[in-house]
Design an enzyme around this catalytic site. Structure first.
Site, PDB file in Angstrom:
ATOM      1  N   GLY A  45       0.845  -1.189   0.000  1.00 38.36           N
ATOM      2  CA  GLY A  45       0.000   0.000   0.000  1.00 38.36           C
ATOM      3  C   GLY A  45       0.884   1.243   0.000  1.00 38.36           C
ATOM      4  O   GLY A  45       1.516   1.521  -1.002  1.00 38.36           O
ATOM      5  N   SER A 112       6.598  -4.356  -2.543  1.00 44.73           N
ATOM      6  CA  SER A 112       6.038  -3.065  -2.916  1.00 44.73           C
ATOM      7  C   SER A 112       6.253  -2.070  -1.774  1.00 44.73           C
ATOM      8  O   SER A 112       7.378  -1.924  -1.312  1.00 44.73           O
ATOM      9  CB  SER A 112       4.564  -3.274  -3.278  1.00 44.73           C
ATOM     10  OG  SER A 112       4.098  -2.216  -4.034  1.00 44.73           O
ATOM     11  N   TRP A 113       5.222  -1.417  -1.260  1.00 42.47           N
ATOM     12  CA  TRP A 113       5.421  -0.553  -0.089  1.00 42.47           C
ATOM     13  C   TRP A 113       6.051  -1.359   1.059  1.00 42.47           C
ATOM     14  O   TRP A 113       6.799  -0.815   1.864  1.00 42.47           O
ATOM     15  CB  TRP A 113       4.092   0.085   0.345  1.00 42.47           C
ATOM     16  CG  TRP A 113       4.190   0.656   1.724  1.00 42.47           C
ATOM     17  CD1 TRP A 113       3.701   0.116   2.874  1.00 42.47           C
ATOM     18  CD2 TRP A 113       4.879   1.859   2.122  1.00 42.47           C
ATOM     19  NE1 TRP A 113       4.030   0.911   3.953  1.00 42.47           N
ATOM     20  CE2 TRP A 113       4.747   1.976   3.512  1.00 42.47           C
ATOM     21  CE3 TRP A 113       5.588   2.839   1.408  1.00 42.47           C
ATOM     22  CZ2 TRP A 113       5.298   3.036   4.234  1.00 42.47           C
ATOM     23  CZ3 TRP A 113       6.135   3.896   2.118  1.00 42.47           C
ATOM     24  CH2 TRP A 113       5.988   3.988   3.509  1.00 42.47           C
ATOM     25  N   ASP A 267       6.473  -5.333 -14.444  1.00 38.61           N
ATOM     26  CA  ASP A 267       5.836  -4.611 -13.349  1.00 38.61           C
ATOM     27  C   ASP A 267       5.561  -3.176 -13.801  1.00 38.61           C
ATOM     28  O   ASP A 267       6.488  -2.406 -14.070  1.00 38.61           O
ATOM     29  CB  ASP A 267       6.777  -4.622 -12.127  1.00 38.61           C
ATOM     30  CG  ASP A 267       6.127  -4.053 -10.867  1.00 38.61           C
ATOM     31  OD1 ASP A 267       5.212  -3.218 -10.992  1.00 38.61           O
ATOM     32  OD2 ASP A 267       6.561  -4.448  -9.780  1.00 38.61           O
ATOM     33  N   HIS A 295       3.466  -6.853 -11.163  1.00 37.90           N
ATOM     34  CA  HIS A 295       3.796  -6.364  -9.820  1.00 37.90           C
ATOM     35  C   HIS A 295       3.400  -7.327  -8.695  1.00 37.90           C
ATOM     36  O   HIS A 295       4.003  -7.309  -7.623  1.00 37.90           O
ATOM     37  CB  HIS A 295       3.068  -5.029  -9.613  1.00 37.90           C
ATOM     38  CG  HIS A 295       3.367  -4.371  -8.319  1.00 37.90           C
ATOM     39  ND1 HIS A 295       4.636  -3.965  -7.969  1.00 37.90           N
ATOM     40  CD2 HIS A 295       2.559  -4.049  -7.260  1.00 37.90           C
ATOM     41  CE1 HIS A 295       4.604  -3.410  -6.763  1.00 37.90           C
ATOM     42  NE2 HIS A 295       3.362  -3.453  -6.316  1.00 37.90           N
TER      43      HIS A 295
END
Ligand code: STX
Length: 316
Positions: A45, A112-113, A267, A295
């Site tokens: 996120g 990711s985050w 991605d 991703h």
């Protein structure tokens, strides 16, 4: 099917409600082997929350799997809250969880985050990290945010981008993150929810090499979309509360830690050049580029590489 590569579904053997500030309470759970190697799963996120499926990246006989919902999302409360919600707060929360669970050193697993936050935590507390598995590297610089939310991915997914950008009137489209942030923090619940759905659907539509209708449906689920969109936009209007290129700048702090990086070649949310740059700055890390993935953590080649990486680290 990614399921083929993942460990069987398991249930937590324990869960905790951890008060981390006057307002915030976090959901924390433990699954796998209580005497195994502690690993902290760090979700994406920001605002994405955990999912029971994420337990399945780890051999439950080898790992003590710790997952938590970051401030304001998942089962953490207050729901979708932006108050006292910064990268520094999340780093401090992770430290509080480590101390609460009496863990001297743990592995970090983040995509990711989750890779951003894993790096930020490890650069603050390298002495407590014994190995890292990072996926879908997100360095969270201005240009990385601009690529996905303003111009870049727009050229590969012009159809989904039109739906996302046209929610904003033409005169505000030069800064979509800010225009969305305004709506996501509106006093009008309906305005917030509509913006959250459009914002989240853009991300869900672009996360896989072959878009998944199931994932896209998640984009209109208020329970998921509201915290996801609000917390993401709040972090991104604030440059993720990081100095530009901060994570690469302090890479010396973590250079000694064994690390595997997994990143999909196609991605579109976080282009693979970010993983490449991280690996170049940290040559002892192992970089695996999945040739046929975007991703998401659950595309088959990526899921397989992630499980192989946690298996390899299960004796560290
Ligand atoms: N946000 C990237 C990110 O961390 C820009 C992310 N994207 N999708 C997710 O996280 C979920 C898997 C949590 C949906």
């Amino acid at each position: 099917m990614p399921e083929v590569y993942l460990y069987p579904a398991i249930e937590p053997y324990e869960s905790h409600t951890l008060q981390v500030s006057d307002t915030h309470t976090l959901y924390v759970e433990e699954s796998g082997n209580p005497n195994g190697i502690p690993v902290l799963f760090i979700h994406g996120g920001p605002g994405g929350g955990t999912d029971p499926m994420y337990r399945r990246f780890f051999d439950p006989s080898q790992y003590r799997i710790i997952m938590f919902d970051q401030r304001g999302c998942g089962k953490s409360t207050p729901f979708a809250s932006l108050e006292d919600n910064t990268t520094e707060h999340l780093i401090d929360d992770m430290e509080q969880i480590r101390i609460e669970l009496s863990i001297p050193k743990w592995h970090l697993f983040g995509g990711s985050w989750g890779s951003t936050l894993a790096l930020a935590y490890a650069e603050s507390y390298p002495q407590h990290v014994s190995a890292m598995v990072l996926r879908g590297i997100f360095l969270c610089r201005k240009k990385d945010i601009h690529w996905f939310y303003q111009e870049g991915a727009s050229h590969i997914f012009p159809d989904a981008f039109e739906t996302y950008s046209h929610h904003i009137p033409v005169e505000e489209r030069h800064d979509l993150v800010f225009a969305y942030y305004k709506r996501l923090t509106s006093n009008d619940d309906a305005v917030r929810l509509e913006a959250a759905k459009h914002w989240t659907t853009w991300e869900m539509a672009t996360s896989k090499l072959i878009p998944s209708p199931e994932l896209i449906e998640k984009g209109v689920d208020p329970q998921f979309a509201l915290p996801f969109a609000r917390i993401e936009a709040h972090y991104f209007v604030n440059d993720a509360f990081l100095d530009d290129n901060e994570l690469i700048h302090y890479i010396d702090k973590v250079r000694h830690i064994p690390c595997t990086i997994v990143h999909g070649r196609y991605d579109m949310v976080c282009p693979v050049s970010q993983a490449y740059e991280l690996h170049k700055a940290w040559p002892s890390s192992k970089l695996i580029i999945t040739p046929n993935a975007g991703h998401s953590a659950t595309e088959p080649g990526t899921a397989k590489a992630l499980v192989a990486a946690t298996d390899e680290f299960s004796n560290i």
